[in-house]
Design an enzyme around this catalytic site. Structure first.
Site, PDB file in Angstrom:
ATOM      1  CE  LYS A 615      -3.408  -0.795  -0.285  1.00  0.00           C
ATOM      2  NZ  LYS A 615      -4.052  -1.373  -2.209  1.00  0.00           N
ATOM      3  N   GLY A 840      -5.893   3.695  -6.071  1.00  0.00           N
ATOM      4  CA  GLY A 840      -6.304   4.853  -6.166  1.00  0.00           C
ATOM      5  C   GLY A 840      -7.412   4.434  -5.870  1.00  0.00           C
ATOM      6  CE1 TYR A 843      -8.232   5.827   1.550  1.00  0.00           C
ATOM      7  CE2 TYR A 843      -8.508   3.925  -0.427  1.00  0.00           C
ATOM      8  CZ  TYR A 843      -8.105   6.073   0.827  1.00  0.00           C
ATOM      9  OH  TYR A 843      -6.838   4.657   0.829  1.00  0.00           O
TER      10      TYR A 843
END
Ligand code: A3P
Length: 891
Positions: A615, A840, A843
């Site tokens: 991540k 990508g 949120y």
């Protein structure tokens, strides 16, 4: 002269036919004279030996019965006291230089004996304690002068440690060119005489230092080396451990004549509370090595002592394979059986372990064929294991079926001749297929013989022998195999390479003896030819066993290979998982590697690894780098979300042949630069060590993104994948989970937080790799300004051509990230190709509370990271500076 005159006189009386007869007589006489002459002057021993050649007889005798008692299980506990519980089983080793012969001897001995050690070469001292425990069980100085010359401050630290933890010092007196006579050794009541030649060494049977060593008979002859030191003492603090006589011209001086001289002395520490064992003989001398192991045990209260059990197994490979003229005859088989009986009285359970290839039965001379029959007739007196039928190397077979067929023939052969094969053990000809591992061999073994154990001397490498290890592959336990100094071609003692004394030295304290001393389990390899001819294997093993029993209290025993494998991996469970090396770096391995036949296989290892963490933008980096014309990424793995994930997890156990399948064979264009990205590598415990073993020169890329942002992205990733615990709990609940929380919640919390402790993970990599091989990409800039990051990385890799990434990637407003430019239509325009929806994501941002909690949580780890980056000369990213300012107050 007399003979010449007689011949001349005879010649004068010769004529016609008589002349011819006379000539023949003269030639015969001359020939006889020449034979006698050459037998006498040129090779008397050889010629006479050829006529009455006898194999050598074992001549190791031990004089009087061992003086310091018979070996018993109590010896294992000899040096133990309660103090051992406060000490780590590790030696602090002070070396003058890591490269001197003495230094190498000491570190080799410790490594081979499985004793952990830390080397100190500079003046700086390491920390001595951790959590109230002493980190070292004993201190060992290559030169005692180093200890004596320490500055007062350092010396006080060392002495304080020794007295506080009751840890002792072992030290060698340095060899010196000038002679000291009766000089006082500083800080003691010992007087020393240096630079002496010595002979006739013996151990003091009363010495409490002796544990493994036994006071055998006197070791007659010169003590190896020349510049020895002796200690003179008349205080109760000092006791002799090893003594010797003067061996050089000092005799004439008469200064030291009389009492035996102490060359290894025990200092009980009555003066300053520090126990010591000082060596006046070099660590190169085999007896001082034996004593050193005892000294370390004594000085560490038994913390550095292994047990005294030693298992030995003697494999005899190549049964029926040997070349005609070098094989066993019936008398050799009888001698082998008789030797086995004798050895059993010294080594309980001793049984030769015979490896056969049935195809070569009866391929010797008539007498040797009778030898084969004698072996078969005595089959039940030995243990047996299979090679394959024809002795062909398994890695060269076309496939598993072909190997299995050959093995089946050998199996039928064993059934036909009543050969008992009982221990699920097999050995491959020339170690082929065992290491480097070849699946076809392991599978065929399993199918035909249900093999569960084997042995090799190739793992991780043949040399240094003291570092050979075991491993488990496909449920087959691979034991390390030791060399005993006998090979297929060493069959006559007088032709032993370097002369018979070389073999003698191996037995009497040298390599063969040391192997038994330092290895709890030794599987030796010999060959059929070592049991015919001069029966050198019988000679070597009977001799070394006697020598071991003369000079040590080791309890020798033989057990079958299945039992040895149980014992080995109970003792060394950490060795079960293999650590793969690159076969291209070891010619022997290359010769045994199934893939070596494939062109350019050695160019198929990646040169660059993107380690992650997860991540941080690792997929974007992979996809952008792949746009470079020379850089080529690994093929995607269908099983692991594109990433190969070889170095962490179970894929590693599939071996490097599996790994290399992900790297396409380079075409003739050898400038291709292969790389791989698996974001799980960064924080995998075993990964740095594994990568270093296979790719020690690889360039490594780590992406550093704010650990808080990384944690949040991971949480969102899990929600997107529908992980129930992530859906049920807010991010705040996840990151504030406690040890009382559910297991699932704790696991999610750990996966969010642990990889973000960057400094600790980086340190793990830096234990193996120099900082110059490591590139730290800025994860934030990779997102906002990837071109700059790619250009930095390009400079680090130094790959050509140098590409301008501005032309290859561009910002995509819809995606909100940079994407690949793809030409569209003929008008020269372009569109973009972005990463999929999983990269990508959209949120909500973290809440203020969540941000505050994480900033506080990671503060200390980020501080460590900042220090580390400065130490290794890497830039500190902007996000890190931000994280370290305005930290919320605790509470
Ligand atoms: P998010 O999806 O949470 O935003 P990895 O590939 O290591 O799993 O990292 C995924 C993250 O890469 C994404 O996390 C995203 O923030 C980041 N990223 C950086 N550059 C990107 C890009 N060009 N396209 C897509 N994601 C990118």
């Amino acid at each position: 002269m007399l003979l010449c005159k007689t011949l001349l006189r005879k010649g004068r009386h010769c004529c016609g036919l008589r002349l011819l007869r006379c000539a023949v007589t003269i030639v015969a006489v001359v020939a006889l004279v020449m034979v006698l002459y050459s037998a006498y002057y040129l090779g008397q021993a050889h010629v006479i030996q050829a006529m009455h050649h006898q194999p050598p007889t074992v001549r190791v005798t031990c004089g009087a019965p061992p003086a310091n008692g018979a070996a018993s299980a109590d010896d294992d506990a000899r040096h133990r006291s309660a103090a051992r519980l406060r000490l780590e089983p590790k030696v602090l080793l002070f070396l003058e230089s890591q490269y001197s012969a003495r230094a190498k001897e000491l570190s080799t001995l410790l490594t081979a004996s499985g004793i952990r050690y830390k080397i100190v070469t500079s003046a700086a001292l390491p920390t001595f304690t951790a959590g109230g425990r002493g980190r070292y069980g004993a201190l060992l100085f290559e030169s005692y002068e180093r200890y004596l010359a320490m500055d007062a401050w350092s010396r006080a630290i060392v002495d304080r440690y020794c007295t506080d933890f009751d840890v002792g010092i072992a030290a060698f007196m340095p060899a010196r060119e000038e002679s000291l006579h009766g000089a006082t050794l500083p800080g003691s009541a010992l007087r020393i005489h240096t630079n002496l030649a010595l002979r006739d060494a013996r151990l003091d049977p009363e010495s409490p230092v002796l544990r493994m060593a036994r006071a055998g008979e006197t070791l007659w002859g010169a003590v190896p080396g020349e510049a020895h030191t002796v200690f003179v003492h008349n205080h109760t603090s000092y006791r002799p451990v090893m003594m010797a006589e003067l061996g050089g011209p000092e005799l004439a001086a008469g200064r030291l004549q009389g009492a035996p001289l102490t060359v290894v002395v025990q200092d009980c520490g009555y003066h300053d509370g520090i126990r010591r064992v000082l060596f006046g003989v070099s660590p190169m001398f085999w007896l001082s090595k034996l004593l050193l192991l005892d000294a370390l045990s004594y000085l560490s209260h038994g913390r550095l002592a292994g047990d005294l059990e030693r298992r030995i197994l003697v494999d005899v490979d190549d049964i029926f394979v040997g070349k005609a003229g070098t094989r066993m005859k019936p008398a050799d088989v009888e001698a082998m059986l008789a030797s086995q009986e004798r050895l059993r009285s010294l080594v309980p359970g001793f049984t030769f372990n015979l490896g056969f290839c049935g195809k070569m039965l009866h391929s010797g001379t008539d007498e040797e064929d009778a030898g084969d029959d004698a072996l078969l007739a005595a089959a039940d007196k030995f243990w047996w294991f299979p090679h394959i039928w024809s002795h062909k190397q398994p890695h060269t077979f076309a496939n598993r079926t072909a190997i299995a067929e050959q093995m089946a023939l050998n199996k039928a052969f064993s059934a036909k001749h009543g050969i008992p094969v009982l221990h699920q053990y097999a050995v491959a000809p020339h170690h082929s297929g065992v290491y480097p591992v070849s699946d076809q061999l392991y599978e065929a073994w399993r199918e035909v013989w249900d093999v569960r154990q084997t042995s090799t001397e190739e793992y991780p490498h043949l040399y240094p022998a003291g570092q050979r290890r075991g491993f488990v592959y496909r449920d087959v336990r691979v034991l390390p195999r030791q060399t005993c100094g006998l090979f297929t071609h060493t069959i006559m003692i007088d032709e032993y390479p370097g002369g018979r004394q070389v073999l003698e030295d191996k037995i009497r304290g040298g390599e063969l003896f040391q192997t038994i001393v330092t290895n709890a389990i030794s599987v030796f390899m010999t060959h059929l030819s070592n049991y015919g001819n001069d029966r050198l294997a019988l000679y070597a093993f009977e001799s070394v066993v006697r020598f071991v029993q003369c000079w040590t209290r080791l309890r020798l025993q033989t057990e079958p290979p299945d039992r040895l494998a149980d014992l080995y991996f109970q003792r060394f469970p950490e060795q079960r998982d293999p650590v793969w090396g690159n076969p291209c770096k070891d010619q022997r391995h290359l010769n045994l590697w199934r893939l070596a036949g494939n062109a350019s296989v050695c160019d198929r290892f990646p040169k660059l690894l993107i380690l992650g963490p997860q991540k941080t933008g690792s997929t974007a980096l992979l996809s952008f780098l792949s746009l470079h014309p020379t850089l080529r990424a690994s093929l995607p793995s269908p099983q692991t979300f594109e990433e190969v994930q070889f170095f962490n997890g179970d894929n590693y156990l599939r071996g490097i042949d599996w790994y290399l399948e992900f790297f396409p064979v380079p075409n003739s264009d050898s400038s291709v630069y292969l790389f791989e990205k698996s974001a799980t590598y960064f924080d995998g415990d075993a990964v740095p060590k594994r990568v270093f073993a296979l790719l020690p020169k690889a360039k490594l890329v780590v992406i550093l993104l704010s650990p808080a942002a990384r944690a949040y992205s991971w949480y969102q990733h899990q929600r997107a994948h529908g992980l129930p615990v992530a859906l049920e709990h807010s991010f705040l609940e996840v990151i504030t989970a406690t040890n009382q929380s559910t297991r699932a919640l704790r696991q999610l919390r750990n996966r969010c937080l642990e990889p973000g402790k960057y400094a600790a993970h980086l340190e793990a990599w830096l234990r193996y790799f120099p900082a110059e091989q490591l590139h730290l990409a800025d994860g934030e800039r990779l997102r906002t300004d990837p071109v700059t990051e790619l250009h930095r990385l390009q400079d680090f890799i130094q790959v050509s051509p140098r590409v301008n990434f501005t032309k290859l990637i561009t910002y995509d407003a819809e995606k909100g990230f940079y994407c690949q430019r793809v030409p569209s239509g003929s008008g020269g325009g372009s569109r973009t190709r972005c990463l999929g929806g999983g990269k990508g994501r959209k949120y909500d941002p973290m809440s203020d509370d969540e941000e505050r909690v994480l900033k506080k949580y990671f503060f200390i780890f980020n501080q460590r990271l900042s220090k580390l980056l400065k130490r290794i000369g890497k830039p500190v990213p902007d996000w890190l500076v931000r994280e370290l300012t305005d930290v919320p107050a605790t509470g």
